[in-house]
Write an enzyme that holds these catalytic residues in place. Structure first.
Site, PDB file in Angstrom:
ATOM      1  N   CYS A   1      38.298  52.194  37.509  1.00  0.00           N
ATOM      2  CA  CYS A   1      39.373  52.726  38.126  1.00  0.00           C
ATOM      3  C   CYS A   1      40.756  52.626  37.235  1.00  0.00           C
ATOM      4  O   CYS A   1      41.758  52.376  37.611  1.00  0.00           O
ATOM      5  CB  CYS A   1      39.717  52.127  39.525  1.00  0.00           C
ATOM      6  SG  CYS A   1      39.913  50.232  39.378  1.00  0.00           S
TER       7      CYS A   1
ATOM      8  N   ALA B   1      31.290  43.152  43.635  1.00  0.00           N
ATOM      9  CA  ALA B   1      32.331  43.101  45.048  1.00  0.00           C
ATOM     10  C   ALA B   1      33.548  43.730  44.800  1.00  0.00           C
ATOM     11  O   ALA B   1      33.772  44.381  43.826  1.00  0.00           O
ATOM     12  CB  ALA B   1      32.642  41.521  44.671  1.00  0.00           C
ATOM     13  N   PRO B   2      33.950  44.019  45.967  1.00  0.00           N
ATOM     14  CA  PRO B   2      33.774  43.434  47.349  1.00  0.00           C
ATOM     15  C   PRO B   2      32.354  44.404  48.097  1.00  0.00           C
ATOM     16  O   PRO B   2      32.360  43.926  49.333  1.00  0.00           O
ATOM     17  CB  PRO B   2      34.959  43.576  48.075  1.00  0.00           C
ATOM     18  CG  PRO B   2      35.671  44.793  47.598  1.00  0.00           C
ATOM     19  CD  PRO B   2      35.112  44.794  46.047  1.00  0.00           C
TER      20      PRO B   2
ATOM     21  N   CYS C   1      28.349  45.056  38.962  1.00  0.00           N
ATOM     22  CA  CYS C   1      29.751  44.209  39.118  1.00  0.00           C
ATOM     23  C   CYS C   1      30.167  44.831  40.546  1.00  0.00           C
ATOM     24  O   CYS C   1      30.890  45.740  40.967  1.00  0.00           O
ATOM     25  CB  CYS C   1      30.623  44.798  38.236  1.00  0.00           C
ATOM     26  SG  CYS C   1      30.345  44.402  36.484  1.00  0.00           S
TER      27      CYS C   1
ATOM     28  N   ASP D   1      30.211  49.440  37.875  1.00  0.00           N
ATOM     29  CA  ASP D   1      31.637  49.695  38.316  1.00  0.00           C
ATOM     30  C   ASP D   1      32.388  48.540  37.504  1.00  0.00           C
ATOM     31  O   ASP D   1      32.648  47.542  38.112  1.00  0.00           O
ATOM     32  CB  ASP D   1      31.682  49.749  39.562  1.00  0.00           C
ATOM     33  CG  ASP D   1      33.012  49.972  40.123  1.00  0.00           C
ATOM     34  OD1 ASP D   1      33.881  50.615  39.444  1.00  0.00           O
ATOM     35  OD2 ASP D   1      33.432  49.930  41.470  1.00  0.00           O
TER      36      ASP D   1
HETATM   37  C1  LIG Z   1      35.854  47.231  39.791  1.00  0.00           C
HETATM   38  S1  LIG Z   1      35.313  45.870  40.980  1.00  0.00           S
HETATM   39  C2  LIG Z   1      33.889  46.369  41.585  1.00  0.00           C
HETATM   40  C3  LIG Z   1      34.138  46.895  42.848  1.00  0.00           C
HETATM   41  C4  LIG Z   1      32.956  47.215  43.733  1.00  0.00           C
HETATM   42  N1  LIG Z   1      31.904  48.037  42.692  1.00  0.00           N
HETATM   43  C5  LIG Z   1      33.180  48.016  44.784  1.00  0.00           C
HETATM   44  O1  LIG Z   1      32.795  49.264  44.957  1.00  0.00           O
HETATM   45  O2  LIG Z   1      33.634  47.385  45.893  1.00  0.00           O
HETATM   46  C6  LIG Z   1      34.662  44.786  39.522  1.00  0.00           C
HETATM   47  C7  LIG Z   1      33.933  43.497  40.087  1.00  0.00           C
HETATM   48  O3  LIG Z   1      33.137  42.958  38.796  1.00  0.00           O
HETATM   49  C8  LIG Z   1      33.235  41.783  38.733  1.00  0.00           C
HETATM   50  N2  LIG Z   1      33.284  40.967  37.580  1.00  0.00           N
HETATM   51  C9  LIG Z   1      33.776  40.726  36.270  1.00  0.00           C
HETATM   52  N3  LIG Z   1      33.248  40.523  35.411  1.00  0.00           N
HETATM   53  C10 LIG Z   1      31.905  40.569  35.696  1.00  0.00           C
HETATM   54  C11 LIG Z   1      30.786  40.026  35.186  1.00  0.00           C
HETATM   55  N4  LIG Z   1      30.505  39.578  33.643  1.00  0.00           N
HETATM   56  N5  LIG Z   1      29.581  40.003  35.732  1.00  0.00           N
HETATM   57  C12 LIG Z   1      29.458  40.478  36.861  1.00  0.00           C
HETATM   58  N6  LIG Z   1      30.498  40.794  37.729  1.00  0.00           N
HETATM   59  C13 LIG Z   1      31.753  40.783  36.990  1.00  0.00           C
HETATM   60  C14 LIG Z   1      34.783  41.277  39.341  1.00  0.00           C
HETATM   61  O4  LIG Z   1      34.793  40.092  40.019  1.00  0.00           O
HETATM   62  C15 LIG Z   1      34.878  42.256  40.423  1.00  0.00           C
HETATM   63  O5  LIG Z   1      34.403  41.823  41.581  1.00  0.00           O
END
Ligand SMILES: C[S@@+](CC[C@H](N)C(=O)[O-])C[C@H]1O[C@@H](n2cnc3c(N)ncnc32)[C@H](O)[C@@H]1O
Length: 440
Positions: free
Chosen positions: A374, A255-256, A253, A321
């Site tokens: 987080c 982004a960003p 997961c 994450d």
């Molecule tokens: C906590 S953030 C990740 C932060 C990232 N690891 C960083 O350090 O910059 C969680 C991310 O998971 C994405 N997300 C949510 N559901 C998801 C899914 N089913 N599959 C992939 N990504 C997902 C969200 O859009 C979000 O960008």
């Protein structure tokens, strides 16, 4: 033509109050309408109103004989901004009132000018009594929604005050030095030379806390990827997972892309696959990696639907994450005080569980999965892990320094599974880590 700073702030907050997206999304959508020099004021008003929303909302509701209707959330935002300026900004009270009245006109709601004027003037006159009457409400006393006060008390009784204070304080600016390009020592010297005071992070080997926040354009060689903005807690993910050149790693997961970039800084020859659900957020990974000069395979997909994206080649390591309540980083995303609801937690637990189960299938026997959030909610963290370990016979919990013996353990609290980091006023954000190994 550019628009007044307060008008755009009211429109951004209208969207946030109406649950039409996060504060950061709305700011990036609308801030371009304000002159560059005035954008600071728009942001200050938006962040400030969200940061103090539980208190401002209680005050505003006590001043109104009936709440504003859904179609007038722009006016409600105007009222909250007026109260925020009176309470927390240097704006003289009369100017805060006049600006709010003028804003009603700019919103083409002249009918509300008298009401706005009367309500804000009453607050000026009766402020002390109004605040005294509200003082015992938990949302006013702790400046958090009532349900969160309850949960923080229940889960973090002994640390409740620390959690509340840190959650309500402006977070420190923390950067990660790209040690593939420059050492932390050299970078710190460069900062000192330009007058930016910093101190080393205690647990991350690449981090620096800046005494005062600066624009990223002030960070030496930021555009060449020598540093990134990232909290110390978040910097621990790549340290714990300790990627090695050539390994196949999944960032599930992504982004960003803060952690994606860090993993690649530590091992640029990594075969990294970054999966992200939201296309517009995937673009942010792309630009982050471009700035750092590193590469990964970027896939826009639901990480929980492996049929959609997995090529059947197992990964050596996985960083999950997971999307979460972000209750450990409310100080950076204060709109959580407005938008997060208790029911979201159960929903998030289900989503996390699904992604965890699915990505586990893509891990090699003997491979490692680092689960991170987080969040400060045990349901999303230690209980999530307890459930997974009970269900998944081939999963074993490991100490966080299993892959990196140089990792300075000692951050956070050991909980039933993994480590929970609570936010501190001038240090780390709230975070959670648990390292799992797949048994052969
Ligand atoms: C906590 S953030 C990740 C932060 C990232 N690891 C960083 O350090 O910059 C969680 C991310 O998971 C994405 N997300 C949510 N559901 C998801 C899914 N089913 N599959 C992939 N990504 C997902 C969200 O859009 C979000 O960008």
């Amino acid at each position: 033509m550019s628009q007044p700073a307060r008008l755009i702030a009211a429109k951004i907050l209208e969207q946030v109050l109406g649950q039409h997206g996060s504060l950061s999304t709305q700011i990036s959508k609308q801030i371009g309408e304000v002159d560059y020099d005035e954008q600071g004021l728009t942001k200050e008003l938006c962040f400030g109103v969200c940061r103090y929303y539980p208190q401002l909302n209680s005050v505003a509701l006590s001043l109104l004989s009936k709440p504003f209707e859904e179609k007038d959330l722009d006016l409600y935002a105007t009222l909250l901004m007026g109260l925020y300026q009176i309470e927390h900004m240097n704006t003289p009270d009369h100017a805060a009132v006049n600006e709010s009245v003028e804003l009603c006109r700019q919103l083409d709601k002249d009918w509300a000018t008298k009401l706005m004027n009367a309500v804000l003037r009453r607050y000026q006159r009766e402020r002390d009594d109004i605040l005294d009457n509200l003082a015992s409400q938990p949302s006013v006393e702790f400046n958090l929604p009532k349900w969160l006060v309850k949960r923080f008390k229940k889960h973090w009784g002994d640390d409740f005050e620390q959690v509340v204070t840190a959650t309500n304080t402006h977070p420190p600016m923390c950067i990660r030095v790209n040690q593939d390009k420059v050492s932390r020592e050299t970078y710190q010297a460069q900062l000192t030379e330009q007058g930016t005071v910093s101190r080393e992070t205690a647990f991350s080997d690449s981090g620096l806390y800046l005494e005062k926040a600066v624009s990223v354009t002030m960070l030496p060689d930021f555009e060449h990827g020598h540093a990134s903005v990232q909290d110390e807690s978040a910097q621990l993910a790549a340290m714990i997972l300790a990627p090695e050149q050539g390994e196949r790693v999944l960032d599930a997961c992504a982004a960003p892309g803060g952690k994606t970039g860090h993993l690649l800084e530590r091992a640029p020859e990594l075969q990294l696959t970054a999966v992200e659900l939201e296309p517009w957020r995937l673009q942010r990974i792309e630009s982050n990696l471009e700035r750092l000069g590193v590469q990964a395979e970027l896939i826009c997909a639901d990480a929980g639907d492996t049929n959609a994206w997995w090529d059947q080649q197992a990964f050596d390591k996985i960083l999950l994450d997971a999307p979460c309540s972000a209750t450990g980083v409310i100080r950076r995303n204060p709109d959580i005080k407005i938008n997060r609801k208790p029911a979201d937690i159960d929903e998030l637990v289900t989503i996390q569980q699904r992604i965890l189960m699915a990505t586990w299938q893509t891990l090699k026997p003997g491979g490692y999965l680092l689960y991170a959030t987080c969040s400060l909610m045990p349901e999303e963290n230690e209980r999530q892990m307890a459930h997974f370990l009970a269900e998944q016979a081939d999963a074993k919990e490991c100490s966080l320094d299993t892959l990196n013996s140089a990792l300075a353990l000692g951050f956070g609290k050991a909980v039933s599974h993994g480590i929970q980091v609570l936010p501190t006023v001038d240090g780390q954000d709230g975070f959670y880590y648990c390292l799992l190994q797949k048994q052969a």
